[in-house]
Design a protein around this motif. Sequence first.
Motif, PDB file in Angstrom:
ATOM      1  N   ALA A 232       0.821  -1.216   0.000  1.00  0.00           N
ATOM      2  CA  ALA A 232       0.000   0.000   0.000  1.00  0.00           C
ATOM      3  C   ALA A 232       0.854   1.264   0.000  1.00  0.00           C
ATOM      4  N   GLN A 233       2.014   1.216   0.679  1.00  0.00           N
ATOM      5  CA  GLN A 233       2.838   2.413   0.825  1.00  0.00           C
ATOM      6  C   GLN A 233       3.887   2.571  -0.278  1.00  0.00           C
ATOM      7  N   VAL A 234       4.354   1.458  -0.814  1.00  0.00           N
ATOM      8  CA  VAL A 234       5.385   1.503  -1.855  1.00  0.00           C
ATOM      9  C   VAL A 234       4.767   0.958  -3.135  1.00  0.00           C
ATOM     10  N   HIS A 235       4.561   1.792  -4.106  1.00  0.00           N
ATOM     11  CA  HIS A 235       3.888   1.357  -5.331  1.00  0.00           C
ATOM     12  C   HIS A 235       4.907   0.849  -6.349  1.00  0.00           C
ATOM     13  N   PHE A 236       4.569  -0.248  -7.017  1.00  0.00           N
ATOM     14  CA  PHE A 236       5.468  -0.909  -7.962  1.00  0.00           C
ATOM     15  C   PHE A 236       4.794  -1.032  -9.328  1.00  0.00           C
ATOM     16  N   PRO A 237       4.668   0.048 -10.069  1.00  0.00           N
ATOM     17  CA  PRO A 237       3.910  -0.003 -11.332  1.00  0.00           C
ATOM     18  C   PRO A 237       4.528  -0.884 -12.410  1.00  0.00           C
TER      19      PRO A 237
END
Length: 512
Positions: A232-237
């Motif tokens: 939720a806190q670290v986005h990995f697109p």
Amino acid sequence: MMKSLRFASAEALVSHPQVALQSLDSVAHNLYPLLFKASYLLEQAEVIRVLLECWPLEEFRLGVLLGPNADQAVDLRDRACRACLEACVRGLADHVLQDRGQQRLQLADLTGVRDVQVQQCPCGRALGRWGRTELLARTCCEVQASPQMSRRSVKVLADLFVTEGNFQVVVRALRPAGPTPLCMCCLSFRADSLDPSQLLQVLHLAGPGELRRLQVVHNVRLHAGHVQQLLAQVHFPQLASLTLPAKAFDMPPVCAPAAEGEDPLFTSIAWELSQMTQLTELNVAFSTLTGKIQKLLSPLKTPLKALDLANCSLNHADMAFLANCTHATHLEVLDLSGHNLVNLFPSTFFRLLGQASQTLRVLTLEECSIEDSHLNILILALSPCHQLQEFRFLGNPLSASALRRLFLTLCELPKLWWVEFPVPKDCYPEGTAYPQDELSMSRFDQQKYDMIAEDLRGLLLRAGRDDIQVSTPVFGSFDPDIQETSNELGTFLLQAFKTALENFSRALKQME
């Protein structure tokens, strides 16, 4: 291996380092890649360092330069040569520090090196992924602190392996206090022996927007709360591959009980995964996922190509979903170890392999309680898998005669080249229980095993399939990352055991 006259000339030049170094100013820029590969092949570290210092092109891509090409067909990507790789990184530092006006280098891609068990380079000394991470991080920090620091910045792509042992230097390199001549960017990240807060901190710094592969393994103790917070806190697109450690989906120790059939943490994790539109590999072995596979996999936007569900306690509903979902027809790598597949789920297992047969390249069915009586269904399930290249089925109680029958079927799979088979149960004392512990696993008749293994290799040879490599790695296959950090991991485990004993002792005293 064929090589061009140009490459032979490059070899001749770099084999005399002093002559090569004196001649660099007169070498055409498009010959630098040729000289680099020749220097790497001959392990001329001094020449490599100066080539990088003077690199005249906009890009330096290590994996591409070491791979086969028209001038030299040999593939050097499995040579993680310490001397050569150290020379590459030191040469990059020299490049940004000496700041010549004509420099064009903008991108240095240090990915593409493969870590193997036996090094083919002349020195035989490897620099593994952990060592490469520490070397690059320390070099970045040294360059940042140098009074000669250049105004220019070179973007350095790397595969990082971070543990407690190199955590601090990696964080310093990723969070520079000022301008950074070597800007470290991460495409692949492996974490071990970190606590959850350290993992979160370093991933925030590592540029998660560009990250393609994330492996959180072994001694990173995560539960479902940590995983939900991380996603939720670290986005990995751009993330294409995700590996989580054992028990990553277990509930936090202090968690309010949810209503029956509801698991808000798990639902949130599944939703976060569904936002990763590039995700094609998911490895969640040793997590209890009984009855949860549909909830986990159905929201995903893209079909999975690789799925590791080893020892996840799957039930009938899970297997039924796998056999009929969209992912099944796209799977290239599948691990269902630790499940009694052929006995408990024969029809869904058969259907799953049938659905995956046109794409499946790697199949692992270790400790699946496959016995001689299950051989017919296993053979029928494997027969359509004509794309299969690797098959591992260690730890199953099969006799020598059953293995012979199975090998006859494996001979018919045209692309198969790697098989890991179990020690035949004939080689163990009567009544040996499965699954085996390590002690029981090692107590087999070596002479009898050697005879059976030789017979199986002879069967392959007579069938014209001597291209298939077979082995029985009783205690598991070689893992270069574990091998490289074994001392640190051992210390970490001892400390964890000591802490557990202290907590236990404290609890006993409180009870008194």
